[in-house]
Scaffold this motif. Structure first.
Motif, short mmCIF file in Angstrom:
data_model
loop_
_atom_site.label_atom_id
_atom_site.label_comp_id
_atom_site.label_asym_id
_atom_site.label_seq_id
_atom_site.Cartn_x
_atom_site.Cartn_y
_atom_site.Cartn_z
N UNK A 42 0.68 -1.04 -0.38
CA UNK A 42 -0.13 0.31 0.25
C UNK A 42 0.97 1.39 -0.23
N UNK A 43 2.38 1.20 0.28
CA UNK A 43 2.95 1.94 -0.02
C UNK A 43 3.26 2.40 1.70
N UNK A 44 3.48 3.93 1.49
CA UNK A 44 3.76 4.60 2.20
C UNK A 44 2.95 6.19 2.99
N UNK A 45 3.05 5.93 4.51
CA UNK A 45 1.83 6.74 4.92
C UNK A 45 2.57 7.95 4.76
N UNK A 46 2.43 9.34 4.11
CA UNK A 46 2.75 10.59 4.72
C UNK A 46 2.35 11.29 5.69
N UNK A 47 3.94 12.10 5.61
CA UNK A 47 4.31 12.82 6.75
C UNK A 47 3.56 13.85 7.39
N UNK A 48 2.36 14.31 6.59
CA UNK A 48 1.12 15.31 6.44
C UNK A 48 0.31 14.83 7.15
N UNK A 49 0.68 12.98 6.95
CA UNK A 49 -0.93 12.69 8.05
C UNK A 49 -0.38 12.27 9.10
N UNK A 50 1.43 12.16 9.31
CA UNK A 50 1.32 11.81 10.78
C UNK A 50 1.00 12.79 11.89
N UNK A 51 2.03 13.62 11.36
CA UNK A 51 1.84 15.14 11.79
C UNK A 51 0.72 15.29 12.45
N UNK A 52 -0.84 15.17 10.69
CA UNK A 52 -2.14 15.96 11.66
C UNK A 52 -2.72 14.69 12.73
N UNK A 53 -2.52 13.24 12.75
CA UNK A 53 -3.01 12.31 13.25
C UNK A 53 -2.34 13.17 15.07
N UNK A 54 -0.98 13.03 14.49
CA UNK A 54 0.02 13.64 16.14
C UNK A 54 -0.98 15.23 16.83
N UNK A 55 -0.77 16.43 15.65
CA UNK A 55 -1.24 17.03 16.48
C UNK A 55 -2.94 16.99 16.65
N UNK A 56 -3.81 16.12 16.05
CA UNK A 56 -4.65 15.57 16.54
C UNK A 56 -4.56 15.07 18.44
N UNK A 57 -3.76 14.32 18.49
CA UNK A 57 -4.05 13.28 20.38
C UNK A 57 -3.41 14.65 20.75
N UNK A 58 -2.35 15.30 20.63
CA UNK A 58 -2.16 16.60 21.28
C UNK A 58 -3.56 17.71 21.90
N UNK A 59 -4.26 17.38 20.45
CA UNK A 59 -5.25 18.48 21.52
C UNK A 59 -6.42 17.83 22.49
N UNK A 60 -6.35 16.45 22.24
CA UNK A 60 -7.29 15.47 22.52
C UNK A 60 -6.37 15.69 23.91
N UNK A 61 -5.26 16.02 24.86
CA UNK A 61 -4.18 15.71 25.42
C UNK A 61 -3.60 14.42 25.91
N UNK A 62 -3.97 13.35 24.56
CA UNK A 62 -2.93 12.04 24.88
C UNK A 62 -1.59 12.28 25.08
N UNK A 63 -1.32 13.42 24.04
CA UNK A 63 0.26 13.71 23.98
C UNK A 63 0.93 14.83 24.50
N UNK A 64 2.19 15.06 24.61
CA UNK A 64 2.27 15.79 24.96
C UNK A 64 3.63 16.53 23.56
N UNK A 65 3.32 17.82 23.03
CA UNK A 65 4.53 17.43 21.75
C UNK A 65 4.88 19.37 22.10
N UNK A 66 6.16 19.24 22.43
CA UNK A 66 6.40 20.40 23.03
C UNK A 66 8.68 20.89 22.45
N UNK A 67 9.38 21.70 23.01
CA UNK A 67 10.41 21.63 21.97
C UNK A 67 11.32 19.93 22.53
N UNK A 68 10.89 19.88 23.80
CA UNK A 68 11.51 18.62 23.92
C UNK A 68 11.56 17.29 22.89
N UNK A 69 10.60 17.34 22.60
CA UNK A 69 10.11 16.24 21.75
C UNK A 69 8.60 15.82 22.38
#
Length: 341
Positions: A147-174
């Motif tokens: 099926x190929x490669x998942x795009x980085x845009x899709x990954x970043x979108x999912x990551x920041x959606x999780x951050x918005x839900x409070x599941x993960x923290x994304x900051x300068x540390x990582x």
């Protein structure tokens, strides 16, 4: 009396009719209705998940986790299966793909993010990962030749959606699991509060030197300069928490015994002191070396299952001194629970 099809219709729509039968009262009818609803949900869940390769044993666990809402939850997002004990990302992913969830579905990417973060913590002790390192690890999990490669845009979108839900923290540390970041901050404050000199209740230097001399005579050898300084620092009483570091064979266990003996003379009764360790073998070893009571952390905190402990922030341990041996073996959540108690 009714035949199977009519009985099913009654159980689904008019169960009160069964009260007409001798021996069926309100209490028994309530049990019949509850049992029927469970079987009904299990049948629906079975019809949906068995073709996707889910075993009967897993079906029951899924139902126990989500109850009557199980079918709706799994249909909305099959990756909710990872909430069930014993079902990891790979199992949930196999089920989801058989249910025709797209390989770049946000649900799939978000579940993979949680999987990679928890795996890094469990396998390597890393509770924070640089964004680019996380993306690289996600490609290893998500991409496929077919099926190929998942795009980085899709990954970043999912990551920041999780951050918005409070599941993960994304900051300068990582990127971190939000609960892990909270635990680390809490532990940092825990150590800071217990490291300030306002608690100082020191013992006179001469008293410490006399204790060192007595201990050396009792043990039959002389402490190294580092070991002597450990006792002197404990005696100075500038902190309520200490970390004892050193390579294997440098005398950590020996000086641990001396520390406990010193504290039992000048700080509290021997009965108010306890040792603990992550494994039973380590707990037995430290008991043998120090002579003080020792338990696994789970036994000390009285583990009750489902990540619950009898001793916690609301019911503190009765001890005044706790020695944690082999601290590097203890993961963050368990260390946090011990510190809270």
């Amino acid at each position: 009396h009714y035949g199977e099809s009519r009985l099913i219709e009654i159980l689904d729509n008019e169960p009160e009719i069964l009260l007409e039968f001798k021996g069926i009262k309100e209490k028994k009818l309530a049990r019949i209705k509850s049992s029927w609803e469970k079987q009904k949900c299990l049948r629906e869940l079975s019809d949906y998940l068995l073709p996707a390769g889910v075993t009967s044993n897993l079906l029951v666990r899924v139902f126990n986790q989500f109850g009557a809402d199980a079918v709706r939850k799994v249909k909305e997002n099959p990756y909710c299966l990872t909430e069930v004990s014993g079902i990891g990302f790979k199992t949930a992913d196999n089920v989801a793909r058989k249910l025709n969830v797209a390989f770049d579905s946000p649900f799939r990417i978000q579940a993979a993010i949680s999987y990679v973060l928890y795996k890094a913590a469990d396998d390597s002790g890393h509770t924070c990962i640089a964004v680019q390192d996380l993306i690289m690890a996600l490609h290893e999990v998500l991409d496929s030749e077919e099926e190929g490669k998942v795009s980085n845009d899709a990954i970043e979108s999912a990551l920041y959606a999780l951050a918005g839900m409070g599941t993960v923290v994304v900051d300068d540390a990582g990127v971190s699991i939000a609960t892990y970041r909270y635990m680390e901050r809490w532990l940092r404050q825990f150590f800071q509060r217990r490291s300030v000199s306002q608690y100082a209740t020191g013992v006179a230097p001469g008293t410490a030197e006399a204790f060192i001399a007595r201990s050396q005579h009792y043990l039959g050898f002389e402490f190294s300069p580092d070991q002597k300084n450990v006792i002197r620092r404990i005696a100075a009483g500038q902190s309520r928490v200490y970390a004892l570091l050193g390579y294997a064979g440098t005398g950590k266990s020996t000086i641990s015994r001396a520390i406990l003996d010193f504290l039992s003379e000048h700080y509290c009764r021997r009965e108010d002191m306890v040792c603990c360790a992550f494994t039973g073998m380590a707990a037995m070893r430290i008991k043998k070396l120090t002579g003080y009571d020792s338990y696994t952390i789970h036994t000390l905190l009285k583990y009750q299952g489902e990540n619950q402990f009898a001793f916690n922030k609301d019911n503190r341990l009765p001890h005044r001194v706790i020695l944690l041996d082999e601290a590097s073996m203890v993961n963050l959540p368990l260390f946090y629970r011990l510190a809270q108690a």
